[in-house]
Design a protein around this motif. Structure first.
Motif, PDB file in Angstrom:
ATOM      1  N   VAL A   1       0.812  -0.993  -0.543  1.00 45.70           N
ATOM      2  CA  VAL A   1       0.464  -0.194  -0.176  1.00 45.70           C
ATOM      3  C   VAL A   1       0.866   1.300   0.085  1.00 45.70           C
ATOM      4  O   VAL A   1       1.770   1.957   0.911  1.00 45.70           O
ATOM      5  N   GLU A   2       1.312   1.727  -0.813  1.00 43.61           N
ATOM      6  CA  GLU A   2       1.897   3.257  -1.559  1.00 43.61           C
ATOM      7  C   GLU A   2       0.458   4.433  -1.701  1.00 43.61           C
ATOM      8  O   GLU A   2       0.642   4.057  -3.151  1.00 43.61           O
ATOM      9  N   MET A   3       0.297   5.135  -1.129  1.00 39.99           N
ATOM     10  CA  MET A   3      -1.134   5.964  -1.791  1.00 39.99           C
ATOM     11  C   MET A   3       0.707   7.118  -2.379  1.00 39.99           C
ATOM     12  O   MET A   3       0.970   7.639  -1.495  1.00 39.99           O
ATOM     13  N   TRP A   4      -0.625   7.380  -3.441  1.00 39.41           N
ATOM     14  CA  TRP A   4       0.065   8.965  -3.677  1.00 39.41           C
ATOM     15  C   TRP A   4      -1.018   9.597  -4.511  1.00 39.41           C
ATOM     16  O   TRP A   4      -2.120   9.445  -4.642  1.00 39.41           O
ATOM     17  N   VAL A   5      -1.505  11.154  -3.043  1.00 39.09           N
ATOM     18  CA  VAL A   5      -2.256  12.112  -3.418  1.00 39.09           C
ATOM     19  C   VAL A   5      -1.507  12.737  -4.621  1.00 39.09           C
ATOM     20  O   VAL A   5      -0.469  13.937  -4.308  1.00 39.09           O
ATOM     21  N   GLN A   6      -2.201  13.753  -5.526  1.00 42.85           N
ATOM     22  CA  GLN A   6      -1.646  14.849  -6.701  1.00 42.85           C
ATOM     23  C   GLN A   6      -1.110  15.920  -5.619  1.00 42.85           C
ATOM     24  O   GLN A   6      -2.635  16.411  -6.499  1.00 42.85           O
ATOM     25  N   TRP A   7      -1.220  15.973  -4.976  1.00 45.43           N
ATOM     26  CA  TRP A   7      -1.049  17.602  -4.199  1.00 45.43           C
ATOM     27  C   TRP A   7      -0.891  18.519  -5.216  1.00 45.43           C
ATOM     28  O   TRP A   7      -1.892  19.463  -5.302  1.00 45.43           O
ATOM     29  N   PRO A   8      -0.149  18.590  -6.763  1.00 48.27           N
ATOM     30  CA  PRO A   8       0.237  19.803  -6.718  1.00 48.27           C
ATOM     31  C   PRO A   8      -0.867  19.962  -7.944  1.00 48.27           C
ATOM     32  O   PRO A   8      -1.675  20.981  -8.375  1.00 48.27           O
ATOM     33  N   LEU A   9      -1.826  18.904  -8.607  1.00 45.38           N
ATOM     34  CA  LEU A   9      -2.565  18.761  -9.601  1.00 45.38           C
ATOM     35  C   LEU A   9      -3.523  18.874  -8.707  1.00 45.38           C
ATOM     36  O   LEU A   9      -4.499  20.132  -9.539  1.00 45.38           O
ATOM     37  N   THR A  10      -4.206  18.556  -7.568  1.00 42.81           N
ATOM     38  CA  THR A  10      -5.343  18.614  -6.876  1.00 42.81           C
ATOM     39  C   THR A  10      -4.931  20.463  -6.834  1.00 42.81           C
ATOM     40  O   THR A  10      -6.201  21.192  -6.697  1.00 42.81           O
ATOM     41  N   ALA A  11      -4.249  20.545  -5.608  1.00 40.69           N
ATOM     42  CA  ALA A  11      -4.358  22.418  -5.602  1.00 40.69           C
ATOM     43  C   ALA A  11      -4.116  23.398  -6.898  1.00 40.69           C
ATOM     44  O   ALA A  11      -4.704  24.058  -6.938  1.00 40.69           O
ATOM     45  N   GLY A  12      -3.481  22.648  -7.978  1.00 41.83           N
ATOM     46  CA  GLY A  12      -3.209  23.402  -9.079  1.00 41.83           C
ATOM     47  C   GLY A  12      -4.817  23.645  -9.748  1.00 41.83           C
ATOM     48  O   GLY A  12      -5.618  24.892 -10.088  1.00 41.83           O
ATOM     49  N   ALA A  13      -5.805  22.531  -9.760  1.00 42.87           N
ATOM     50  CA  ALA A  13      -7.470  22.379  -9.661  1.00 42.87           C
ATOM     51  C   ALA A  13      -7.901  23.285  -8.913  1.00 42.87           C
ATOM     52  O   ALA A  13      -8.985  24.567  -9.670  1.00 42.87           O
ATOM     53  N   ALA A  14      -7.736  23.476  -8.286  1.00 42.98           N
ATOM     54  CA  ALA A  14      -8.457  24.522  -6.614  1.00 42.98           C
ATOM     55  C   ALA A  14      -8.068  25.654  -6.650  1.00 42.98           C
ATOM     56  O   ALA A  14      -8.131  27.094  -6.594  1.00 42.98           O
ATOM     57  N   GLY A  15      -6.806  26.030  -7.450  1.00 44.75           N
ATOM     58  CA  GLY A  15      -6.437  27.458  -8.001  1.00 44.75           C
ATOM     59  C   GLY A  15      -7.250  28.475  -8.864  1.00 44.75           C
ATOM     60  O   GLY A  15      -7.265  29.217  -8.347  1.00 44.75           O
ATOM     61  N   VAL A  16      -7.246  27.010 -10.481  1.00 49.92           N
ATOM     62  CA  VAL A  16      -7.321  28.109 -11.164  1.00 49.92           C
ATOM     63  C   VAL A  16      -9.137  28.174 -10.441  1.00 49.92           C
ATOM     64  O   VAL A  16     -10.014  29.166 -10.794  1.00 49.92           O
ATOM     65  N   CYS A  17      -9.759  27.157 -10.461  1.00 55.52           N
ATOM     66  CA  CYS A  17     -10.785  27.132  -9.687  1.00 55.52           C
ATOM     67  C   CYS A  17     -11.718  28.852  -8.920  1.00 55.52           C
ATOM     68  O   CYS A  17     -12.346  29.506  -9.159  1.00 55.52           O
ATOM     69  N   ALA A  18     -10.723  29.142  -7.784  1.00 56.30           N
ATOM     70  CA  ALA A  18     -10.581  30.089  -6.893  1.00 56.30           C
ATOM     71  C   ALA A  18     -10.222  31.734  -8.010  1.00 56.30           C
ATOM     72  O   ALA A  18     -10.566  32.497  -8.055  1.00 56.30           O
ATOM     73  N   VAL A  19      -9.412  31.593  -9.102  1.00 54.57           N
ATOM     74  CA  VAL A  19      -8.924  32.651  -9.798  1.00 54.57           C
ATOM     75  C   VAL A  19     -10.012  33.515 -10.182  1.00 54.57           C
ATOM     76  O   VAL A  19     -10.532  34.273 -10.745  1.00 54.57           O
ATOM     77  N   VAL A  20     -10.419  32.041 -11.278  1.00 55.99           N
ATOM     78  CA  VAL A  20     -12.083  32.146 -11.877  1.00 55.99           C
ATOM     79  C   VAL A  20     -12.404  33.220 -11.438  1.00 55.99           C
ATOM     80  O   VAL A  20     -13.886  33.499 -11.603  1.00 55.99           O
ATOM     81  N   ALA A  21     -13.533  32.491 -10.109  1.00 60.67           N
ATOM     82  CA  ALA A  21     -14.694  32.743  -9.353  1.00 60.67           C
ATOM     83  C   ALA A  21     -14.432  34.158  -8.891  1.00 60.67           C
ATOM     84  O   ALA A  21     -15.377  35.272  -9.109  1.00 60.67           O
TER      85      ALA A  21
END
Length: 710
Positions: free
Chosen positions: A672-692
């Motif tokens: 079990v080696e969990m990988w969370v794509q933090w750069p991708l997830t944070a980037g998606a949230a950041g784009v949403c924030a800028v657009v909103a």
């Protein structure tokens, strides 16, 4: 009613333009995907290439055909053999007596030709061949082309990619259109209250909204079909350029995908407005006027019930998979589609989380957010989709890839690995060698399915046990001999000592005793047989374990005489195992791209609609002494809070899905080696924030109308 609806659309077209764009884009994507899918179903006939100059091709049998049950009757199913039969020397001699025989020993030269071209009458060839081989004529000669199987696999990949993208498009478009319509209806409560006061019935209000949806749906669907027809050839060219589709793949002119996309657009429009129209029709005149400024009843019993039902459904699906087939959670189709149930549940129940969280914000932001729960939920919903898909889908793909890589590292004790085609095995001083070949075995399970299992054919079971660290669940790998097989727990029959009937890679039926059983793992724990049960398989890998005190360089020098590439185990693992396929990467890009585009459209539409009706509220702030920067800060704070709620819900969905995936890996005895794509997830949230925030600060209600009255 149509006249009233058209008049309403003319005056409120700015609030519905994003809905039109979202729906048209969705229909366009579905049309383009549908045209691509239709082209994979009906691929054009292509001329034979390998033996184009020969009227007849004689080919060794390359398929295994077995009877299975289908309900009360039986049918035949076929699988391609791992080692097709060659055209033997005796048959070649008989064919040369009929006419010129053309050989192309590119495939299977070590065992004889897999196919030959014959310049002779087909009837004479059939008479001579009998049941010893296959006789191909006309377009059937393409079966002997090496590209035929690759093209079939490519079309299957295109089919899966376009099907998944089409499903995600339909899901996101319904989500966004429904959210947009619901918010637009909420903003028109004063208008509906006045209509009710003037004598409009609930049925008339419902028909008004449904008529508006029909007009928007028809226009958007028509525009989307035109867009899809234009974009389909471009998408096909992109798939070819990326190496996903065969080089000859093109979109064929077919009508049914356009019809399906058009009517899907109408269904999405009606589905998006249906619930909102029902709620608008049930609202009384006085209640509508009273609710015009403060949101109440944002989580009606039906929505609450549906949200908890979907939440329970998502939990049931995950629990069922963990209990019955944990390996299903590791499949791309499952971890792409199953999060959608949880995403929908979280979006429906989002208002429950808004009030507990508003205390963490400023006083004005708290008051405005508490009074405008629908606006907050409308902003949070598309952000939730994007963050949840980015975290769940990309995180699951990387977690599965990392687990497979870690599993491969754990299962080997080798110091060196030699790879190549038709390796020459010879003893090497100072090392233990385990030579193996790629093969397959076929087993009929429950009498209803013919399962293909990848396998390795080994020379020496004891050497295999020395060099490898296989996850043996029962039995002993060293007991493997010519009359036995090593299987894994996924097989229907996996009891040590029992006999299982299989077909070998060349199609021979045999009954083998189970010598050992391996844990399921991530799916890479295949079967093992001896070389006697795969004589046609050339050695393509040699795992080498150095003896104590042996010189690595000297051993590597001796291994180069095998004719293969000698690498350290780390180099071999890095080159072969921890890789995400180009098809998977392209699929992730398509899915996340669709989600992000729809999120941007939904956010812009929601913020523009909200800004168009907030002039009196913002004017009150200016009259109370708030400066223009303060007003902008309040609007931005409200927007960022709503985006944060959506991102928080998306991360919660990601955590639940990755936790389920971790439980599946643990139950399969896989690392079990969990990988969370933090750069991708944070980037998606950041784009949403800028657009909103950008869309929230754009309307004239903030920029000009929020001026104090003098």
């Amino acid at each position: 009613m149509l006249t009233v609806a058209l008049a309403a659309l003319r005056t409120r077209w700015t609030t519905l333009i994003a809905t039109f764009v979202a729906l048209a884009l969705g229909v366009g994507l579905i049309a383009a995907m549908g045209l691509g899918l239709a082209s994979t179903f009906d691929a054009p006939d292509r001329a034979p290439q390998r033996f184009a100059g020969s009227p007849v091709v004689v080919m060794g049998d390359d398929t295994l055909t077995v009877e299975v049950r289908r309900g009360p009757s039986t049918t035949e199913v076929s699988r391609r053999l791992a080692h097709p039969h060659p055209v033997d020397i005796t048959l070649l001699r008989d064919l040369r007596a009929l006419g010129r025989v053309t050989r192309d020993d590119g495939n299977g030269a070590h065992r004889g030709p897999d196919a030959v071209g014959v310049d002779a009458p087909v009837a004479e060839v059939r008479r001579v061949v009998g049941d010893r081989a296959l006789v191909l004529t006309g377009d059937g000669r393409r079966r002997a082309d090496p590209a035929t199987e690759r093209d079939a696999e490519g079309l299957l990949t295109v089919n899966a990619l376009l099907g998944t993208a089409g499903g995600v498009t339909a899901f996101v478009s319904v989500f966004v259109v429904a959210s947009t319509f619901a918010f637009a209806v909420a903003l028109r409560r004063r208008e509906f209250g006045l209509l009710r006061t003037a004598g409009a019935t609930p049925g008339q209000l419902r028909r008004l909204l449904l008529t508006e949806a029909a007009v928007v749906g028809i226009l958007a669907s028509a525009a989307g079909c035109a867009l899809g027809r234009w974009a389909a050839p471009l998408s096909a060219g992109l798939l070819v350029d990326e190496g996903v589709a065969p080089s000859w793949f093109t979109v064929r002119p077919v009508a049914w995908p356009l019809h399906a996309a058009f009517w899907t657009g109408l269904v999405v429009a009606f589905a998006g407005v249906w619930v909102a129209s029902r709620r608008a029709g049930r609202t009384g005149p006085a209640e509508a006027l009273r609710e015009a400024d403060i949101d109440t009843g944002v989580l009606p019993p039906a929505r609450r019930l549906l949200g908890f039902a979907l939440l329970a459904g998502a939990a049931f699906l995950m629990a069922k998979s963990l209990a019955t087939d944990p390996s299903a959670l590791l499949k791309r189709k499952t971890y792409t589609t199953q999060p959608m149930v949880l995403i929908t549940a979280a979006a429906l129940l989002a208002p429950l989380l808004v009030r507990p969280l508003v205390g963490a914000t400023g006083m004005l932001v708290t008051a405005n957010t508490s009074a405008s729960l629908r606006r907050t939920a409308a902003v949070a919903a598309p952000v939730l989709i994007t963050v949840a898909l980015a975290g769940s889908v990309a995180g699951s793909a990387m977690t599965v890839t990392a687990a497979k890589a870690a599993e491969a590292r754990e299962h080997t004790r080798a110091d060196l690995v030699v790879t190549g085609e038709e390796l020459k095995v010879r003893p090497v001083r100072g090392a233990t060698l385990s030579a193996s070949a790629s093969t397959a075995v076929y087993v009929r399970e429950e009498g209803t399915a013919l399962i293909t299992s990848e396998a390795r054919a080994v020379d020496d079971a004891k050497a295999l046990a020395t060099v490898e660290r296989l996850p043996v669940a029962a039995g002993d790998i060293r007991d493997l001999d010519d009359r036995s097989i090593v299987v894994n727990e996924e097989w229907e029959q996996h009891t040590v000592g029992s006999t299982v009937r299989v077909w070998l890679g060349d199609g021979r039926p045999v009954a083998l005793r189970i010598a050992a059983v391996l844990a399921r793992g991530t799916g890479n724990n295949g079967a093992y047989v001896t070389r006697a049960n795969a004589p046609a398989a050339p050695v393509d890998r040699i795992d080498v374990r150095l003896s104590p005190g042996a010189n690595r360089a000297a051993v590597a020098a001796q291994l180069r005489g095998t004719g293969g590439e000698v690498r350290s185990t780390e180099q071999w693992l890095a080159a072969t195992h921890p890789r995400t396929s180009p098809q998977t990467r392209l699929g992730l890009i398509v899915i996340l791209g669709i989600a992000l585009v729809y999120t941007a459209i939904a956010l812009v539409n929601t913020m523009l609609m909200a800004g168009s009706v907030r002039s009196s509220e913002l004017n009150a702030l200016r009259l109370a002494g708030a400066a223009r920067p303060r007003v902008l800060a309040v609007v931005a704070g409200e927007t960022l809070f709503a985006v944060g709620v959506g991102a928080l819900l998306g991360l919660a969905v990601t955590a639940v899905n990755l936790a389920g995936l971790a439980a599946a890996l643990a139950s399969l005895s896989a690392p079990v080696e969990m990988w969370v794509q933090w750069p991708l997830t944070a980037g998606a949230a950041g784009v949403c924030a800028v657009v909103a925030v950008g869309a929230a600060l754009l309307p004239r209600a903030v920029r000009r109308r929020s001026m104090p009255v003098r």
